[in-house]
Write a protein that holds these residues in place. Structure first.
Motif, PDB file in Angstrom:
ATOM      1  N   ASP A  35      26.766   5.119  31.774  1.00 19.06           N
ATOM      2  CA  ASP A  35      28.147   4.689  31.919  1.00 19.06           C
ATOM      3  C   ASP A  35      28.871   5.089  30.633  1.00 19.06           C
ATOM      4  O   ASP A  35      28.429   4.729  29.541  1.00 19.06           O
ATOM      5  CB  ASP A  35      28.194   3.172  32.116  1.00 19.06           C
ATOM      6  CG  ASP A  35      29.603   2.657  32.328  1.00 19.06           C
ATOM      7  OD1 ASP A  35      30.502   3.475  32.603  1.00 19.06           O
ATOM      8  OD2 ASP A  35      29.791   1.433  32.220  1.00 19.06           O
ATOM      9  N   PRO A  36      29.954   5.823  30.723  1.00 16.54           N
ATOM     10  CA  PRO A  36      30.635   6.276  29.497  1.00 16.54           C
ATOM     11  C   PRO A  36      31.081   5.125  28.597  1.00 16.54           C
ATOM     12  O   PRO A  36      31.046   5.239  27.380  1.00 16.54           O
ATOM     13  CB  PRO A  36      31.851   7.046  30.017  1.00 16.54           C
ATOM     14  CG  PRO A  36      31.585   7.330  31.443  1.00 16.54           C
ATOM     15  CD  PRO A  36      30.583   6.334  31.917  1.00 16.54           C
ATOM     16  N   VAL A  37      31.464   4.010  29.170  1.00 20.41           N
ATOM     17  CA  VAL A  37      31.899   2.877  28.357  1.00 20.41           C
ATOM     18  C   VAL A  37      30.733   2.357  27.522  1.00 20.41           C
ATOM     19  O   VAL A  37      30.882   2.094  26.322  1.00 20.41           O
ATOM     20  CB  VAL A  37      32.483   1.752  29.253  1.00 20.41           C
ATOM     21  CG1 VAL A  37      32.797   0.521  28.435  1.00 20.41           C
ATOM     22  CG2 VAL A  37      33.715   2.248  29.980  1.00 20.41           C
ATOM     23  N   TYR A  40      30.054   4.809  24.617  1.00 18.75           N
ATOM     24  CA  TYR A  40      31.005   4.712  23.516  1.00 18.75           C
ATOM     25  C   TYR A  40      30.872   3.381  22.771  1.00 18.75           C
ATOM     26  O   TYR A  40      31.065   3.321  21.567  1.00 18.75           O
ATOM     27  CB  TYR A  40      32.440   4.917  24.016  1.00 18.75           C
ATOM     28  CG  TYR A  40      32.694   6.351  24.402  1.00 18.75           C
ATOM     29  CD1 TYR A  40      32.562   7.374  23.470  1.00 18.75           C
ATOM     30  CD2 TYR A  40      33.032   6.694  25.697  1.00 18.75           C
ATOM     31  CE1 TYR A  40      32.767   8.696  23.811  1.00 18.75           C
ATOM     32  CE2 TYR A  40      33.242   8.009  26.053  1.00 18.75           C
ATOM     33  CZ  TYR A  40      33.113   9.012  25.103  1.00 18.75           C
ATOM     34  OH  TYR A  40      33.315  10.315  25.449  1.00 18.75           O
ATOM     35  N   MET A  41      30.513   2.306  23.485  1.00 16.02           N
ATOM     36  CA  MET A  41      30.294   1.024  22.819  1.00 16.02           C
ATOM     37  C   MET A  41      29.085   1.110  21.884  1.00 16.02           C
ATOM     38  O   MET A  41      29.103   0.572  20.776  1.00 16.02           O
ATOM     39  CB  MET A  41      30.083  -0.097  23.852  1.00 16.02           C
ATOM     40  CG  MET A  41      31.339  -0.490  24.596  1.00 16.02           C
ATOM     41  SD  MET A  41      32.631  -1.138  23.537  1.00 16.02           S
ATOM     42  CE  MET A  41      31.882  -2.642  22.992  1.00 16.02           C
ATOM     43  N   ILE A 123      20.696  -0.228  27.683  1.00 16.07           N
ATOM     44  CA  ILE A 123      21.586  -0.734  26.646  1.00 16.07           C
ATOM     45  C   ILE A 123      21.825  -2.214  26.913  1.00 16.07           C
ATOM     46  O   ILE A 123      22.128  -2.611  28.035  1.00 16.07           O
ATOM     47  CB  ILE A 123      22.920   0.030  26.656  1.00 16.07           C
ATOM     48  CG1 ILE A 123      22.682   1.503  26.332  1.00 16.07           C
ATOM     49  CG2 ILE A 123      23.895  -0.585  25.667  1.00 16.07           C
ATOM     50  CD1 ILE A 123      23.912   2.363  26.496  1.00 16.07           C
ATOM     51  N   VAL A 124      21.678  -3.036  25.878  1.00 18.27           N
ATOM     52  CA  VAL A 124      21.846  -4.483  26.008  1.00 18.27           C
ATOM     53  C   VAL A 124      22.902  -4.931  25.000  1.00 18.27           C
ATOM     54  O   VAL A 124      22.835  -4.564  23.828  1.00 18.27           O
ATOM     55  CB  VAL A 124      20.520  -5.231  25.742  1.00 18.27           C
ATOM     56  CG1 VAL A 124      20.711  -6.729  25.888  1.00 18.27           C
ATOM     57  CG2 VAL A 124      19.431  -4.733  26.663  1.00 18.27           C
ATOM     58  N   GLN A 142      30.868 -12.512  18.400  1.00 24.44           N
ATOM     59  CA  GLN A 142      30.528 -11.194  17.867  1.00 24.44           C
ATOM     60  C   GLN A 142      29.442 -10.585  18.741  1.00 24.44           C
ATOM     61  O   GLN A 142      28.515 -11.267  19.175  1.00 24.44           O
ATOM     62  CB  GLN A 142      30.041 -11.310  16.428  1.00 24.44           C
ATOM     63  CG  GLN A 142      29.754  -9.981  15.774  1.00 24.44           C
ATOM     64  CD  GLN A 142      29.384 -10.125  14.306  1.00 24.44           C
ATOM     65  OE1 GLN A 142      29.297 -11.231  13.776  1.00 24.44           O
ATOM     66  NE2 GLN A 142      29.161  -9.011  13.648  1.00 24.44           N
ATOM     67  N   SER A 143      29.572  -9.287  19.030  1.00 21.60           N
ATOM     68  CA  SER A 143      28.612  -8.598  19.895  1.00 21.60           C
ATOM     69  C   SER A 143      27.843  -7.548  19.112  1.00 21.60           C
ATOM     70  O   SER A 143      28.372  -6.919  18.200  1.00 21.60           O
ATOM     71  CB  SER A 143      29.328  -7.921  21.062  1.00 21.60           C
ATOM     72  OG  SER A 143      29.863  -8.881  21.922  1.00 21.60           O
ATOM     73  N   PHE A 144      26.597  -7.368  19.524  1.00 21.44           N
ATOM     74  CA  PHE A 144      25.732  -6.346  18.950  1.00 21.44           C
ATOM     75  C   PHE A 144      25.163  -5.536  20.110  1.00 21.44           C
ATOM     76  O   PHE A 144      24.695  -6.112  21.086  1.00 21.44           O
ATOM     77  CB  PHE A 144      24.588  -6.979  18.143  1.00 21.44           C
ATOM     78  CG  PHE A 144      25.070  -7.841  17.023  1.00 21.44           C
ATOM     79  CD1 PHE A 144      25.325  -7.303  15.787  1.00 21.44           C
ATOM     80  CD2 PHE A 144      25.295  -9.197  17.219  1.00 21.44           C
ATOM     81  CE1 PHE A 144      25.792  -8.097  14.747  1.00 21.44           C
ATOM     82  CE2 PHE A 144      25.756 -10.006  16.202  1.00 21.44           C
ATOM     83  CZ  PHE A 144      26.010  -9.453  14.955  1.00 21.44           C
ATOM     84  N   VAL A 145      25.210  -4.226  20.001  1.00 26.79           N
ATOM     85  CA  VAL A 145      24.681  -3.357  21.048  1.00 26.79           C
ATOM     86  C   VAL A 145      23.297  -2.900  20.624  1.00 26.79           C
ATOM     87  O   VAL A 145      23.123  -2.302  19.562  1.00 26.79           O
ATOM     88  CB  VAL A 145      25.609  -2.155  21.295  1.00 26.79           C
ATOM     89  CG1 VAL A 145      25.015  -1.234  22.349  1.00 26.79           C
ATOM     90  CG2 VAL A 145      26.983  -2.645  21.740  1.00 26.79           C
TER      91      VAL A 145
END
Length: 157
Positions: A35-37, A40-41, A123-124, A142-145
């Protein structure tokens, strides 16, 4: 001659369409299409918060304070994984839990909490949903990829 040329053109077009369709199916089957999103995330996360293995100032203690040191203070942090995945949550080499059920409340100390997603096949996104109000970091929401890597989360009062 004209009939043979148009037949060849139609055959060539059919072949190219079929080859393109097979290529897309093969990429989906091998998991190469993303997924492109999400892509990029993941890239933005790597640029915004790269993993750093540096001690924070709260971990460095003056020699005169070492004698009076008591048990380390802990703060409650709740992490939520989207989608739920076997992301291991570690601090100081100790396993605090995994995010296989999607959400995990941990008692964290000052320093660094590691999100180990090396065993994940996707990806999580790990988000801080609840944190002790006395903490400055991590920020609420806050998010972490995590993408087959280890992300460091700084915990500081």
């Amino acid at each position: 001659m004209r009939g043979i040329q148009s037949t060849l053109e139609r055959s060539l077009i059919r072949f190219l369409v079929l080859a393109s369709a097979l290529l897309v199916v093969a990429q989906i089957g091998l998991g190469l299409v993303r997924d492109p999103v999400d892509f990029y995330m993941a890239m933005a996360q790597k640029i915004e918060a790269p993993p750093i293995a540096v001690q924070s100032m709260s971990e460095v203690t003056a020699p005169e304070k070492i004698e009076n040191k008591t048990a380390p203070q802990t703060w409650n942090i709740t992490l939520k994984a989207t989608p739920a995945a076997p992301v291991r949550v570690l601090q100081n080499g100790k396993l605090l839990g995994t995010l296989t059920r999607g959400e995990l409340a941990i008692p964290a100390q000052s320093g660094t909490v590691q999100l180990d997603g090396t065993a994940c096949s996707q990806i999580v996104r790990v988000q801080v949903t609840v944190r002790d109000p006395k903490l400055h970091e991590p920020r609420l929401n806050q998010s972490f990829v995590v993408e087959k890597n280890v992300q460091n989360v700084r915990v500081s009062p």
